[in-house]
Motif scaffolding. Structure first.
Motif, PDB file in Angstrom:
ATOM      1  N   VAL A 152      -6.852  -6.536 -13.388  1.00 52.92           N
ATOM      2  CA  VAL A 152      -6.407  -6.128 -12.049  1.00 52.92           C
ATOM      3  C   VAL A 152      -5.737  -4.758 -12.194  1.00 52.92           C
ATOM      4  O   VAL A 152      -5.315  -4.379 -13.284  1.00 52.92           O
ATOM      5  CB  VAL A 152      -5.420  -7.142 -11.416  1.00 52.92           C
ATOM      6  N   CYS A 153      -5.673  -4.023 -11.058  1.00 49.15           N
ATOM      7  CA  CYS A 153      -5.067  -2.685 -11.097  1.00 49.15           C
ATOM      8  C   CYS A 153      -3.596  -2.805 -11.495  1.00 49.15           C
ATOM      9  O   CYS A 153      -2.844  -3.581 -10.908  1.00 49.15           O
ATOM     10  CB  CYS A 153      -5.201  -2.022  -9.729  1.00 49.15           C
ATOM     11  N   ALA A 154      -3.184  -2.012 -12.491  1.00 50.94           N
ATOM     12  CA  ALA A 154      -1.805  -2.057 -12.977  1.00 50.94           C
ATOM     13  C   ALA A 154      -0.832  -1.543 -11.923  1.00 50.94           C
ATOM     14  O   ALA A 154       0.359  -1.828 -11.977  1.00 50.94           O
ATOM     15  CB  ALA A 154      -1.681  -1.238 -14.257  1.00 50.94           C
ATOM     16  N   GLU A 155      -1.343  -0.783 -10.961  1.00 50.47           N
ATOM     17  CA  GLU A 155      -0.470  -0.216  -9.927  1.00 50.47           C
ATOM     18  C   GLU A 155      -0.393  -1.102  -8.688  1.00 50.47           C
ATOM     19  O   GLU A 155       0.681  -1.353  -8.168  1.00 50.47           O
ATOM     20  CB  GLU A 155      -0.999   1.171  -9.498  1.00 50.47           C
ATOM     21  N   CYS A 156      -1.533  -1.566  -8.181  1.00 47.09           N
ATOM     22  CA  CYS A 156      -1.539  -2.231  -6.876  1.00 47.09           C
ATOM     23  C   CYS A 156      -2.052  -3.673  -6.944  1.00 47.09           C
ATOM     24  O   CYS A 156      -2.167  -4.335  -5.916  1.00 47.09           O
ATOM     25  CB  CYS A 156      -2.368  -1.438  -5.872  1.00 47.09           C
ATOM     26  N   ASP A 157      -2.370  -4.174  -8.132  1.00 48.88           N
ATOM     27  CA  ASP A 157      -2.791  -5.567  -8.324  1.00 48.88           C
ATOM     28  C   ASP A 157      -4.165  -5.880  -7.717  1.00 48.88           C
ATOM     29  O   ASP A 157      -4.537  -7.037  -7.572  1.00 48.88           O
ATOM     30  CB  ASP A 157      -1.737  -6.534  -7.755  1.00 48.88           C
ATOM     31  N   THR A 167     -14.545   3.182  -4.109  1.00 50.18           N
ATOM     32  CA  THR A 167     -13.333   3.975  -4.290  1.00 50.18           C
ATOM     33  C   THR A 167     -12.317   3.236  -5.171  1.00 50.18           C
ATOM     34  O   THR A 167     -11.268   3.769  -5.487  1.00 50.18           O
ATOM     35  CB  THR A 167     -12.655   4.312  -2.943  1.00 50.18           C
ATOM     36  N   ARG A 168     -12.645   1.997  -5.539  1.00 50.69           N
ATOM     37  CA  ARG A 168     -11.681   1.221  -6.334  1.00 50.69           C
ATOM     38  C   ARG A 168     -12.305   0.670  -7.612  1.00 50.69           C
ATOM     39  O   ARG A 168     -12.043  -0.455  -8.018  1.00 50.69           O
ATOM     40  CB  ARG A 168     -11.102   0.083  -5.488  1.00 50.69           C
ATOM     41  N   LEU A 169     -13.109   1.466  -8.242  1.00 56.14           N
ATOM     42  CA  LEU A 169     -13.706   1.057  -9.520  1.00 56.14           C
ATOM     43  C   LEU A 169     -12.637   1.134 -10.612  1.00 56.14           C
ATOM     44  O   LEU A 169     -11.635   1.822 -10.458  1.00 56.14           O
ATOM     45  CB  LEU A 169     -14.894   1.959  -9.837  1.00 56.14           C
ATOM     46  N   ALA A 185      -6.594   0.752 -13.913  1.00 50.82           N
ATOM     47  CA  ALA A 185      -6.126   1.054 -12.562  1.00 50.82           C
ATOM     48  C   ALA A 185      -7.350   1.283 -11.686  1.00 50.82           C
ATOM     49  O   ALA A 185      -8.419   1.659 -12.174  1.00 50.82           O
ATOM     50  CB  ALA A 185      -5.249   2.300 -12.573  1.00 50.82           C
ATOM     51  N   CYS A 186      -7.194   1.017 -10.386  1.00 49.13           N
ATOM     52  CA  CYS A 186      -8.316   1.246  -9.478  1.00 49.13           C
ATOM     53  C   CYS A 186      -8.407   2.743  -9.158  1.00 49.13           C
ATOM     54  O   CYS A 186      -7.423   3.476  -9.286  1.00 49.13           O
ATOM     55  CB  CYS A 186      -8.162   0.405  -8.217  1.00 49.13           C
ATOM     56  N   GLY A 187      -9.586   3.174  -8.750  1.00 51.36           N
ATOM     57  CA  GLY A 187      -9.833   4.582  -8.475  1.00 51.36           C
ATOM     58  C   GLY A 187      -8.840   5.186  -7.494  1.00 51.36           C
ATOM     59  O   GLY A 187      -8.420   6.334  -7.639  1.00 51.36           O
ATOM     60  N   GLN A 188      -8.445   4.396  -6.491  1.00 53.10           N
ATOM     61  CA  GLN A 188      -7.511   4.910  -5.487  1.00 53.10           C
ATOM     62  C   GLN A 188      -6.140   5.205  -6.087  1.00 53.10           C
ATOM     63  O   GLN A 188      -5.450   6.119  -5.653  1.00 53.10           O
ATOM     64  CB  GLN A 188      -7.365   3.888  -4.351  1.00 53.10           C
ATOM     65  N   CYS A 189      -5.719   4.406  -7.045  1.00 54.25           N
ATOM     66  CA  CYS A 189      -4.371   4.563  -7.614  1.00 54.25           C
ATOM     67  C   CYS A 189      -4.306   5.638  -8.697  1.00 54.25           C
ATOM     68  O   CYS A 189      -3.226   6.003  -9.137  1.00 54.25           O
ATOM     69  CB  CYS A 189      -3.869   3.240  -8.187  1.00 54.25           C
ATOM     70  N   CYS A 190      -5.454   6.112  -9.177  1.00 59.48           N
ATOM     71  CA  CYS A 190      -5.410   7.071 -10.294  1.00 59.48           C
ATOM     72  C   CYS A 190      -6.248   8.319 -10.013  1.00 59.48           C
ATOM     73  O   CYS A 190      -6.598   9.044 -10.944  1.00 59.48           O
ATOM     74  CB  CYS A 190      -5.880   6.387 -11.579  1.00 59.48           C
TER      75      CYS A 190
HETATM   76 ZN   LIG Z   1      -4.813   0.222  -7.456  1.00 58.36          ZN
END
Ligand SMILES: [Zn+2]
Length: 208
Positions: A152-157, A167-169, A185-190
């Motif tokens: 899961v994304c380390a930033e937004c779960d 956009t969230r690969l 992390a997902c693409g949006q968070c990084c």
């Molecule tokens: Zn994220």
């Protein structure tokens, strides 16, 4: 089957059918059977399963594959094991011994996932695509298990196993102080790994 089958082949067939029934994972890429490292005392090891498949003349490969850590062991490493894989194109060699499998194979939806969990890894020299060595049933893990495995994304779960939203690969964005620890992390968070690629390029002293 009119042909005579040697008793040892018949025994291998019985073992394989029972192993597949209890622990086979089928997807778009084929069939997989995972064994945790050191399980040999209780179950057939990957190598023993392989020997049976050889007797049955079913082509296979054995790969290293990791499973989520046990629930009781937060922050513990993934469990390492070996996975016996039979590619989808070779499954006809297996259905000869296990006709009931034919129907199950026919039921696999075309948009079913395969074995690979692919992610992007920013490197100083550019963006790499990496395959995580996961046990074939990763799409079926609970979110808690996926989180323990870092999927899961380390930033937004966000659950990175979805692969629906482009956009969230998943990107491997490591903390500067822990450069050897994978952190997704997902693409949006990084920002799709671009900042990280630039940071790494500066570290190596190359102009970006
Ligand atoms: Zn994220």
């Amino acid at each position: 089957m009119a042909e005579a089958v040697a008793p040892k082949v018949r025994a291998a067939q019985r073992r394989i059918v029972s192993t597949i029934t209890s622990s086979g994972v089928l997807n778009r890429d084929g069939l997989a059977l995972w064994r945790e490292a050191g399980c040999g005392e209780w179950k057939a090891t990957a190598a023993e399963i392989g020997q049976d498949l050889e007797l049955l003349e079913v082509p296979y490969t054995i790969v290293t594959a990791f499973r989520f850590p046990l629930a009781s062991s937060y922050n513990k490493p993934m469990r390492r094991g070996e996975e016996v894989r039979i590619a989808r194109g070779d499954l006809t060699h297996l259905t000869r011994w296990m006709p009931s499998l034919k129907e199950t194979i026919g039921d696999i939806p075309e948009d079913c996932h395969g074995w690979a969990f692919r992610l992007f890894q920013p490197r100083a020299e550019g963006m790499a695509i990496v395959n995580l060595a996961l046990l074939a049933d990763w799409p079926a893990w609970s979110k808690k298990q996926a989180r323990a495995a870092g999927l899961v994304c380390a930033e937004c779960d966000y659950d990175l196993r979805k692969f629906k939203d482009e956009t969230r690969l998943p990107y491997d964005i490591r903390l500067p102080e822990r450069p050897k620890t994978r952190r997704l992390a997902c693409g949006q968070c990084c920002d799709h790994g671009l900042d990280e690629m630039e940071r790494l390029a500066q570290l190596t002293g190359k102009p970006s």
